[in-house]
Design a protein around this motif. Structure first.
Motif, PDB file in Angstrom:
ATOM      1  N   UNK A  20    -105.224  69.852  97.758  1.00 14.85           N
ATOM      2  CA  UNK A  20    -106.445  69.193  98.262  1.00 14.85           C
ATOM      3  C   UNK A  20    -107.691  69.867  97.684  1.00 14.85           C
ATOM      4  N   UNK A  21    -107.636  71.212  97.631  1.00 17.18           N
ATOM      5  CA  UNK A  21    -108.825  71.966  97.185  1.00 17.18           C
ATOM      6  C   UNK A  21    -109.186  71.699  95.724  1.00 17.18           C
ATOM      7  N   UNK A  22    -108.184  71.260  94.949  1.00 22.14           N
ATOM      8  CA  UNK A  22    -108.444  70.988  93.522  1.00 22.14           C
ATOM      9  C   UNK A  22    -109.158  69.661  93.318  1.00 22.14           C
ATOM     10  N   UNK A  23    -109.146  68.818  94.324  1.00 18.81           N
ATOM     11  CA  UNK A  23    -109.720  67.481  94.167  1.00 18.81           C
ATOM     12  C   UNK A  23    -110.933  67.231  95.063  1.00 18.81           C
ATOM     13  N   UNK A  24    -111.628  68.302  95.427  1.00 16.32           N
ATOM     14  CA  UNK A  24    -112.820  68.118  96.267  1.00 16.32           C
ATOM     15  C   UNK A  24    -114.054  68.608  95.512  1.00 16.32           C
ATOM     16  N   UNK A  25    -115.207  68.237  96.004  1.00 10.03           N
ATOM     17  CA  UNK A  25    -116.448  68.629  95.341  1.00 10.03           C
ATOM     18  C   UNK A  25    -116.929  70.006  95.782  1.00 10.03           C
ATOM     19  N   UNK A  26    -116.648  70.361  97.026  1.00  8.91           N
ATOM     20  CA  UNK A  26    -117.095  71.668  97.554  1.00  8.91           C
ATOM     21  C   UNK A  26    -116.123  72.140  98.620  1.00  8.91           C
ATOM     22  N   UNK A  27    -116.143  73.452  98.859  1.00 10.41           N
ATOM     23  CA  UNK A  27    -115.367  73.998  99.965  1.00 10.41           C
ATOM     24  C   UNK A  27    -116.342  74.747 100.879  1.00 10.41           C
ATOM     25  N   UNK A  28    -116.301  74.414 102.149  1.00  8.05           N
ATOM     26  CA  UNK A  28    -117.260  74.980 103.100  1.00  8.05           C
ATOM     27  C   UNK A  28    -116.766  76.356 103.563  1.00  8.05           C
TER      28      UNK A  28
END
Lengths: 194, 194
Positions: free
Chosen positions: A159-167
């Protein structure tokens, strides 16, 4: 949605039941939890979130979720408790995060930014403060935001590879970081929108 | 409890199942909810709360609560999930708020200050900011603080007459104020202690 501040970007919340991990770190489909639907939709309604998406590819789980929603929106639940109905009307069931992204794109004609959350992510993250300043309360940002949460033992690394940002993870006043997803959603919404 | 800040006053959380009100405003004893115990103890553990008291005068409800705790502290639950055990070890069951007060007095030799919470209290309240400044992070305050929450449709009015302070209601970004008690506890702890 009577937001106090009309300059705020549209915010959506997504709760993923796949791909998430179990205690051993293996990828699973988790079961939908009735109280997640209630607690998170109430928090979303409190903070003016546009929609709350429950994501599961499992057809049986989708059916159960739909039955819960129907009871509270069209059935006895909603008659007895209109406040609950109001919150649950925000909920939509989707098969995957791409369907969430596409639905928002279709409705708003804007490509949403996907922001993952994590209790213990070690890579680069954006702080709540910067997310507010640069995106949520920034008039130049026209893109809606999707805040994404994982159930079970958290989002699978894919999932983390396909997101724009990580909070940034929520840090309390101790090193213990095992909040329920219900409480984590509430805290993030309060930090971002109160 | 490895609090980052050792100058902080001791904070306790209490969840009341009596005297609380139902939808009609009548006084009731509410049932203990398994997920309240889990979610709130996890939030308490995250933010360094000293103890989490579950208050019910109902002996049967006390027994059920004790069985849940035993499973997670001494039984299979705790073996499988030590993080959960660590959180649930904070929990204590009491019959009424006076027993909570007396226990803290006995253990610390200090008379605690009782702070009620409310979703819609209209009288004089203290803000989270002032509670932090004047009590929680004030070295001159030697008294422990008990943050008190109601289940069902909230604390009965009699509770408000016997407390030292009432904390401001949580306002989101809309006029909707129907958060679950689980989410409300998490938000208050984050506002006060993060």
């Amino acid at each position: 949605m009577n937001n106090k501040d009309s300059n705020i970007s549209d915010l959506y919340v997504t709760l993923l039941h796949y791909p998430v991990i179990n205690r051993e770190g293996n990828i699973i489909i988790s079961a939908v939890t009735n109280l997640d639907i209630h607690d998170i939709s109430r928090a979303c309604r409190t903070y003016g979130v546009k929609r709350f998406f429950i994501v599961t590819p499992d057809k049986e789980q989708q059916k159960i979720s739909k039955e819960i929603l129907d009871y509270w929106i069209y059935g006895k639940g909603g008659q007895l408790n209109p406040d609950r109905k109001e919150a649950l009307q925000l909920v939509e069931i989707k098969s995957d995060i791409d369907s969430v992204r596409n639905e928002i794109l279709k409705k708003t004609s804007k490509i949403p930014l996907v922001i993952a959350t994590s209790a213990g992510y070690k890579g680069q993250v954006i702080s709540c403060q910067n997310l507010k300043r640069d995106f949520l309360f920034n008039k130049n940002n026209k893109r809606p935001l999707i805040l994404t949460f994982g159930t079970a033992f958290g989002l699978h690394e894919s999932v983390y590879k396909n997101v724009d940002m990580i909070l940034e993870p929520i840090k309390g006043s101790t090193t213990y970081n095992h909040l329920s997803v219900r409480c984590a959603v509430a805290i993030y919404l309060d930090r971002l929108l109160s």
